[in-house]
Write a protein that holds these residues in place. Structure first.
Motif, PDB file in Angstrom:
ATOM      1  N   GLN A 224       0.842  -1.193   0.000  1.00 16.86           N
ATOM      2  CA  GLN A 224       0.000   0.000   0.000  1.00 16.86           C
ATOM      3  C   GLN A 224       0.883   1.250   0.000  1.00 16.86           C
ATOM      4  N   MET A 225       0.440   2.274  -0.745  1.00 18.10           N
ATOM      5  CA  MET A 225       1.172   3.533  -0.758  1.00 18.10           C
ATOM      6  C   MET A 225       0.958   4.265   0.565  1.00 18.10           C
ATOM      7  N   VAL A 226       2.047   4.737   1.160  1.00 16.04           N
ATOM      8  CA  VAL A 226       2.003   5.429   2.440  1.00 16.04           C
ATOM      9  C   VAL A 226       2.723   6.761   2.287  1.00 16.04           C
ATOM     10  N   ASN A 227       2.160   7.801   2.883  1.00 17.40           N
ATOM     11  CA  ASN A 227       2.755   9.137   2.874  1.00 17.40           C
ATOM     12  C   ASN A 227       3.583   9.337   4.137  1.00 17.40           C
ATOM     13  N   TYR A 228       4.747   9.915   3.955  1.00 20.32           N
ATOM     14  CA  TYR A 228       5.631  10.235   5.075  1.00 20.32           C
ATOM     15  C   TYR A 228       6.092  11.683   4.950  1.00 20.32           C
ATOM     16  N   SER A 229       6.330  12.311   6.085  1.00 22.08           N
ATOM     17  CA  SER A 229       7.021  13.594   6.129  1.00 22.08           C
ATOM     18  C   SER A 229       8.438  13.302   6.611  1.00 22.08           C
ATOM     19  N   TYR A 230       9.406  14.018   6.056  1.00 27.16           N
ATOM     20  CA  TYR A 230      10.784  13.738   6.445  1.00 27.16           C
ATOM     21  C   TYR A 230      11.608  15.004   6.586  1.00 27.16           C
ATOM     22  N   CYS A 231      12.664  14.867   7.348  1.00 28.00           N
ATOM     23  CA  CYS A 231      13.711  15.865   7.448  1.00 28.00           C
ATOM     24  C   CYS A 231      15.021  15.092   7.404  1.00 28.00           C
ATOM     25  N   ASP A 232      15.758  15.257   6.329  1.00 28.35           N
ATOM     26  CA  ASP A 232      17.050  14.590   6.145  1.00 28.35           C
ATOM     27  C   ASP A 232      18.170  15.605   6.341  1.00 28.35           C
ATOM     28  N   VAL A 233      19.107  15.286   7.189  1.00 31.66           N
ATOM     29  CA  VAL A 233      20.279  16.125   7.383  1.00 31.66           C
ATOM     30  C   VAL A 233      21.472  15.359   6.818  1.00 31.66           C
ATOM     31  N   TRP A 234      21.984  15.850   5.708  1.00 36.96           N
ATOM     32  CA  TRP A 234      23.116  15.224   5.019  1.00 36.96           C
ATOM     33  C   TRP A 234      24.410  15.957   5.376  1.00 36.96           C
ATOM     34  N   ARG A 235      25.481  15.179   5.529  1.00 36.16           N
ATOM     35  CA  ARG A 235      26.824  15.749   5.644  1.00 36.16           C
ATOM     36  C   ARG A 235      27.591  15.297   4.413  1.00 36.16           C
TER      37      ARG A 235
END
Length: 116
Positions: free
Chosen positions: A88-99
């Motif tokens: 099933q398709m699921v919606n997510y909110s994200y915050c990615d911190v890349w170095r």
């Protein structure tokens, strides 16, 4: 440097949305480390390769709302939609911190929550 890192992440994300995990991984360091806060840690490109193969059976859909860069860090805030284990398709909110290190993605701290 900050603008260059934004371009690198945008190109890497474009590869993922096409299902091209190998191209995405070419933007990562060999010793890349991904920390999914409250969940798991992946160490090294091979661990990330295995994760992508299982988590992104079908390419995800991204909507990046903000890219905020400072020095070697780039923060991406947005939404991602992908299939769960039940298909099933699921919606997510994200915050990615890349170095970044030497023009490649060296470390990720990902904060991801299911959303409507």
């Amino acid at each position: 440097m900050s603008e260059k890192n934004k371009v690198i992440l945008e190109q890497a994300n474009a590869a993922i949305t096409k299902g091209d995990n190998d191209s995405f991984l070419s933007y990562c360091t060999e010793d890349t480390k991904w920390v999914f806060i409250g969940d798991k840690t992946l160490q090294g490109k091979e661990a990330v390769r295995k994760y992508l193969a299982s988590a992104y059976v079908e390419p995800p859909k991204f909507m990046v709302e903000n890219l905020i860069a400072e020095g070697e860090f780039l923060t991406a805030v947005g939404k991602i939609m992908m299939k769960n284990e039940q298909g099933q398709m699921v919606n997510y909110s994200y915050c990615d911190v890349w170095r970044f290190r030497d023009g490649k993605m060296a470390e990720l701290k990902a904060f991801v929550i299911e959303s409507n």
